[in-house]
Write a protein that holds these residues in place. Structure first.
Motif, mmCIF file in Angstrom:
data_model
loop_
_atom_site.group_PDB
_atom_site.id
_atom_site.type_symbol
_atom_site.label_atom_id
_atom_site.label_comp_id
_atom_site.label_asym_id
_atom_site.label_seq_id
_atom_site.Cartn_x
_atom_site.Cartn_y
_atom_site.Cartn_z
ATOM 1 N N UNK A 93 0.369 5.207 9.366
ATOM 2 C CA UNK A 93 0.089 4.976 7.960
ATOM 3 C C UNK A 93 0.488 6.208 7.155
ATOM 4 N N UNK A 94 1.404 6.026 6.196
ATOM 5 C CA UNK A 94 1.864 7.147 5.371
ATOM 6 C C UNK A 94 0.734 7.740 4.532
ATOM 7 N N UNK A 95 -0.333 6.974 4.338
ATOM 8 C CA UNK A 95 -1.485 7.469 3.586
ATOM 9 C C UNK A 95 -2.466 8.253 4.455
ATOM 10 N N UNK A 96 -2.144 8.317 5.754
ATOM 11 C CA UNK A 96 -3.033 9.007 6.689
ATOM 12 C C UNK A 96 -2.320 10.201 7.314
ATOM 13 N N UNK A 97 -1.557 10.923 6.485
ATOM 14 C CA UNK A 97 -0.757 12.037 7.001
ATOM 15 C C UNK A 97 -1.569 13.307 7.180
ATOM 16 N N UNK A 98 -2.564 13.519 6.340
ATOM 17 C CA UNK A 98 -3.331 14.777 6.381
ATOM 18 C C UNK A 98 -4.156 14.845 7.668
ATOM 19 N N UNK A 99 -4.044 15.958 8.378
ATOM 20 C CA UNK A 99 -4.718 16.094 9.662
ATOM 21 C C UNK A 99 -5.465 17.416 9.764
ATOM 22 N N UNK A 100 -6.507 17.406 10.546
ATOM 23 C CA UNK A 100 -7.073 18.618 11.117
ATOM 24 C C UNK A 100 -6.359 18.727 12.450
ATOM 25 N N UNK A 101 -5.465 19.669 12.581
ATOM 26 C CA UNK A 101 -4.503 19.632 13.680
ATOM 27 C C UNK A 101 -5.156 19.619 15.055
ATOM 28 N N UNK A 102 -4.652 18.714 15.893
ATOM 29 C CA UNK A 102 -5.057 18.637 17.288
ATOM 30 C C UNK A 102 -3.880 18.080 18.062
ATOM 31 N N UNK A 103 -3.458 18.796 19.080
ATOM 32 C CA UNK A 103 -2.266 18.407 19.841
ATOM 33 C C UNK A 103 -2.667 17.395 20.911
#
Length: 380
Positions: free
Chosen positions: A43-53
């Protein structure tokens, strides 16, 4: 606050279908490598992340019907390549550093950061994973692992320069050791056209060829002279020398490609008729390469650090020329709406596998010096 793009940190291509898997933080994408069409997106609206690999390790089954992944959540996830739905999950207990299906995809073999190798059944978790016994163990972190073509052996490499060849699945029976590397070994691969041979590389500026079942070194190929002009200024003692981040093989053209952490170049080696590595060429990429893989047609895909507009490059043809950014495959991949984070992510943690170097006192805070003081300092 500025947002930063998450690059494609891992590339894996199916051995049977034109499916290219791209790791991107908490998500992964699937691209048709023959057309560039994005087969699985997010989902292009769900791009923001708290990074986790979550997809730091990925592997396809030999028939390309399954994709296994493992990451920071210590989960083994297996996806159906027909629709990319999650088939089942298992607990890995410790962080996985290497993952592979056996030939018939009835087992998933993993190696973890604590030096153990486990052979999981290819089925949904029964909650008993913590009771599983490893099939073998190192006293050091395992950095890579591969099964031999006949699945008689499992080959493991560690940060203490060792390559161990063990019987599979009875890994307590050690067949041999391949000992000659002088720094961490980061990659081991069986040679597809000469399956009694293994190639290995890591942090000592060499690629080595072995008759692995006998533990016999057949060749030591020096690499530094072919990439020296691309080596950036070191930011600390651990990054002073190059370290191989990925070694991949194209069995059709008999080409071995190597990428190096922080280095804007890819080294290509050929294979002679007398089973020797020979220098082919060095590809300049302008920005550092994060990962590489060959597709079924022998084109070389390279994920790039997010310092420019493009996050992917393709090199193909007899001379491995760079594909134009207007190429439909490349254009579609570089238009993928990748994840976004507030802080730049650490892309070169592989240097931390080196444990013999320390930073000079004048570039360390007191807290950092206390943390590092037990590490050896390399002699100048």
């Amino acid at each position: 606050m500025a947002e930063h793009r998450i690059p494609f940190t891992k590339l894996v291509h199916s051995p049977a279908k034109s499916h290219l898997a791209l790791a991107n933080g908490k998500h992964f994408f699937i691209v048709d490598s023959s057309t560039g069409n994005v087969l699985k997106s997010n989902d292009a609206n769900d791009r923001k992340q708290e990074y986790m690999d979550l997809y730091r390790n990925m592997a396809f089954s030999q028939d390309g019907s399954l994709l296994a992944s493992a990451g920071e959540d210590k989960k083994i996830n297996v996806y159906d390549a027909n629709d990319w739905s999650l088939k089942y999950s298992r607990n890995a207990v410790k962080r996985v550093n290497a993952i592979q299906f056996n030939k018939d995809a009835s087992k998933i073999v993993i190696a973890d950061k604590f030096g153990d190798v486990f052979c999981h059944p290819a089925e949904k978790s029964d909650g008993e994973e913590e009771k599983m016994a490893p099939i073998l163990g190192h006293v050091s972190m395992i950095t890579d692992m591969t099964l031999s073509a006949d699945e008689k052996y499992v080959v493991t490499a560690d940060r203490d320069e060792h390559i161990r060849v063990s019987r599979f699945p009875n890994g307590y029976n050690i067949e041999s050791f391949c000992l000659a590397h002088t720094d961490v070994v980061t990659s081991v691969k069986v040679v597809p056209w000469s399956t009694d041979l293994l190639v290995s590389a890591g942090g000592d500026n060499t690629v080595r060829v072995w008759q692995f079942a006998q533990g016999k070194e057949m060749q030591c190929f020096p690499t530094k002279e072919y990439i020296s002009k691309y080596i950036p200024e070191a930011t600390d003692a651990n990054s002073k020398e190059p370290i191989v981040s990925r070694l991949v093989i194209d069995s059709n053209k008999k080409i071995i490609a190597l990428s190096f952490a922080k280095i804007p170049a890819i080294l290509l080696l050929g294979w002679s008729d007398d089973n020797k590595l020979v220098y082919k060429q060095t590809i300049e990429t302008q920005v550092p390469v994060l990962d590489i893989c060959f597709d079924l047609k022998g084109s070389l895909w390279a994920s790039l650090a997010p310092t420019g507009d493009a996050l992917m490059a393709i090199f193909e043809g007899d001379n491995f020329d760079a594909v134009s950014e207007s190429d439909s495959r490349l254009k579609q991949v570089n238009e993928i709406q990748v994840g976004l984070v507030d802080k730049e992510i650490e892309l070169y943690s592989i240097f931390g596998l080196r444990k013999l170097l320390d930073l000079p006192d004048y570039v360390q805070t007191p807290a950092e010096h206390k943390k590092n003081k037990k590490r050896k300092v390399a002699a100048e």
